[in-house]
Design a protein around this motif. Structure first.
Motif, PDB file in Angstrom:
ATOM      1  N   CYS A  52       0.722  -1.258   0.217  1.00  0.00           N
ATOM      2  CA  CYS A  52       0.091  -0.303  -0.203  1.00  0.00           C
ATOM      3  C   CYS A  52       1.255   0.966   0.183  1.00  0.00           C
ATOM      4  N   SER A  55       3.328   1.768  -2.982  1.00  0.00           N
ATOM      5  CA  SER A  55       2.543   2.193  -4.480  1.00  0.00           C
ATOM      6  C   SER A  55       2.694   3.671  -4.464  1.00  0.00           C
ATOM      7  N   LYS A  56       1.721   3.603  -2.974  1.00  0.00           N
ATOM      8  CA  LYS A  56       1.185   5.316  -3.343  1.00  0.00           C
ATOM      9  C   LYS A  56       1.863   5.860  -2.983  1.00  0.00           C
ATOM     10  N   ILE A  59       2.816   6.515  -7.144  1.00  0.00           N
ATOM     11  CA  ILE A  59       1.810   6.331  -7.846  1.00  0.00           C
ATOM     12  C   ILE A  59       1.928   8.340  -7.599  1.00  0.00           C
ATOM     13  N   SER A  60       1.962   8.985  -6.336  1.00  0.00           N
ATOM     14  CA  SER A  60       1.920  10.488  -6.324  1.00  0.00           C
ATOM     15  C   SER A  60       3.099  10.303  -6.969  1.00  0.00           C
ATOM     16  N   LYS A  91      11.443   6.928  -1.488  1.00  0.00           N
ATOM     17  CA  LYS A  91       9.670   6.023  -1.476  1.00  0.00           C
ATOM     18  C   LYS A  91      10.500   5.748   0.182  1.00  0.00           C
ATOM     19  N   GLU A 193      -3.167  -0.234 -10.857  1.00  0.00           N
ATOM     20  CA  GLU A 193      -1.791   0.954 -10.344  1.00  0.00           C
ATOM     21  C   GLU A 193      -0.863   0.851 -11.216  1.00  0.00           C
ATOM     22  N   PHE A 357      -6.344   2.673  -6.782  1.00  0.00           N
ATOM     23  CA  PHE A 357      -5.353   4.416  -6.661  1.00  0.00           C
ATOM     24  C   PHE A 357      -4.803   3.608  -8.515  1.00  0.00           C
ATOM     25  N   GLU A 361      -8.841   7.580  -9.321  1.00  0.00           N
ATOM     26  CA  GLU A 361      -9.472   6.643  -8.403  1.00  0.00           C
ATOM     27  C   GLU A 361     -10.686   6.169  -8.914  1.00  0.00           C
ATOM     28  N   GLU A 422      -8.911  11.419  -6.171  1.00  0.00           N
ATOM     29  CA  GLU A 422      -8.990  11.526  -5.023  1.00  0.00           C
ATOM     30  C   GLU A 422     -10.320  10.733  -4.826  1.00  0.00           C
ATOM     31  N   SER A 424     -10.502   7.400  -3.466  1.00  0.00           N
ATOM     32  CA  SER A 424     -10.457   6.916  -2.225  1.00  0.00           C
ATOM     33  C   SER A 424     -10.854   7.884  -0.550  1.00  0.00           C
TER      34      SER A 424
END
Length: 474
Positions: A52, A55-56, A59-60, A91, A193, A357, A361, A422, A424
């Motif tokens: 989680c 990966s986020k 992604i960001s 990260k 994703e 995500f 999303e 957004e 999520s």
């Protein structure tokens, strides 16, 4: 010198320090129980270390670079350079901060942390094998046990993970250079994703999926928005194709797939990511010793208190079955700890939100229209398109919508599906509404800040009532 066995005791033995296990341990500690938490690899589990959070983070970071380089319509001209190695280091810093925090929180709650692999040795005992030469083992006697061993990526036969050519999601999140090309096997949430991440980084991504669309389990109009956005980015999809075999070819590999007619297709790439799902980890536990047996899907079945068939053994998180979500694991962990402490607690999966995500999303909670009909409701549906939302237009995000499902008789909100930037975050308001038994008019009458994406939530509920102002009513 080998350290011999020692025996200790504890009220609650928690096996696995992922988002289910560490939350259960902290909550049990807060309730004045003596708690021992055993983790064989990394505090925070897959979620914080290999899933989680990393990966986020990628992604960001990827979105920052992509958005800056794709904003000519706004009058912005840029060609960002991406240093993937530096991005991965950033990260990793985020991960380290969070996992270190988990360890501190556990200690602050009085949790005894033990590093090693736990397996049951009897109805109320477990053996902890410590890593490293000469570290030995120990036996822990417990009154209650909480199993939170999580899940691992599923390997496709013939596509065993080697970390070089065939990657799991864990390895795909740790590459130090962007591959020129990548074949992704599987178009579920992990595959979608990471396909989007690497396509935005300049990798030529090809997705092969044995089903007929992306994100199985989601409604067609939900998955369509995500698939079309990925196609616009350049992701190449091939549906009805099952991974068959692969071989090295020059500096890369050739992946072969087969359709239902037996036709073979070949795809060349530098790397292959296999993302076809995850399976629960139970094979390390010696479950027979405690009298447990997984079901045919490998999960430990539990009741509304997170209790297994063995009264003093609980299971939380991925090992306990769908939905395999980190926040579900945490909720189950809290319930298990409170039940063990004699507190009134129970699980309500109806109000658990889910998020993907992707770009854009996806956020969902509760029932879809068809599920509501199957459950015996007479549903009413309200929907609001992003193209009618001012904030969405200022973000250059026109594709997507907020949809709500209510009970036509009582007006209670039964569920919602959001496809938007957004999503999520937006789904939280709707999850609260489902949890508290709110009616459509409650959400519609709530004044939402302008201009925001959240206005689409209120408008969708108003639309279900035939009272929307900024879109045509059904």
């Amino acid at each position: 010198m080998v350290v011999g066995d020692v025996t200790t005791g504890t009220d609650v033995l928690v096996i696995g320090a992922g988002p289910g296990g560490y939350v259960a341990a902290i909550r049990a500690g807060q309730l004045d129980l003596d708690v021992t938490l055993v983790e064989k690899e990394a505090y925070g589990g897959t979620c914080l270390n290999y899933g989680c959070i990393p990966s986020k983070a990628l992604i960001s970071a990827t979105d920052v670079a992509h958005d800056a380089g794709d904003a000519e319509e706004m009058g912005i001209y840029a060609d960002p350079a991406v240093d993937l190695q530096r991005m991965v280091e950033w990260k990793d810093g985020v991960v380290d901060q969070l996992t270190g925090g988990v360890e501190k929180l556990c200690k602050a709650a009085g949790v005894n942390l033990v590093e090693g692999r736990a397996e049951f040795a009897g109805e109320d005992t477990a053996r902890i094998v410590h890593g490293g030469e000469g570290q030995g083992a120990e036996t822990i006697e417990f009154e209650h046990a909480i199993v939170s061993t999580g899940s691992r990526p599923i390997e496709v036969p013939g596509f065993e993970f080697d970390g070089e050519h065939i990657l799991s999601s864990r390895e795909a999140l740790a590459l130090d250079a962007v591959p020129a090309s990548m074949v992704v096997v599987g178009a579920g949430y992990i595959g979608m994703e990471l396909s989007t991440v690497y396509q935005k980084l300049g990798c030529d991504v090809t997705v092969v999926e044995m089903l007929d669309d992306v994100l199985p389990g989601y409604e067609n109009d939900v998955s369509r928005v995500v698939r079309e956005r990925a196609e616009d980015l350049g992701v190449d999809f091939h549906f009805g194709q099952a991974a068959d075999s692969w071989e090295e070819a020059g500096d890369g590999i050739t992946v072969r797939t087969e359709n239902e007619d037996g036709d073979i297709a070949e795809f060349g790439a530098e790397k292959c990511l296999v993302a076809v799902g995850r399976r629960p980890v139970t094979d390390t536990l010696n479950l027979d010793a405690v009298g447990l047996e997984p079901n045919e899907d490998g999960f430990l079945e539990t009741d509304h208190e997170a209790r297994t068939d063995v009264e003093h053994v609980f299971a939380v998180g991925d090992v306990a079955g769908e939905p395999m979500l980190a926040h579900t694991a945490s909720a189950e962990g809290e319930v298990a700890a409170e039940v063990i402490a004699g507190e009134p607690a129970a699980l309500d999966h109806q109000a658990i939100p889910a998020a993907v995500f992707t770009d854009p999303e996806i956020g969902t909670v509760g029932m879809t229209e068809s599920e509501a009909e199957e459950a015996g409701f007479d549903p009413v549906v309200g929907q609001f398109p992003l193209r009618a939302n001012g904030r969405a237009l200022t973000l250059d995000e026109e594709e997507g919508f907020v949809r709500v499902v209510g009970d036509g008789d009582s007006g209670f909100l039964l569920g919602a599906q959001v496809v938007a930037p957004e999503a999520s975050e937006l789904i939280a308001e709707l999850a609260l509404a489902v949890e508290m038994g709110a009616q459509l008019e409650d959400v519609a009458a709530t004044i939402h800040t302008h201009p925001t994406l959240s206005e689409a939530v209120g408008e969708a509920c108003a639309n279900a009532l035939g009272e929307a102002v900024h879109t045509l009513n059904r």
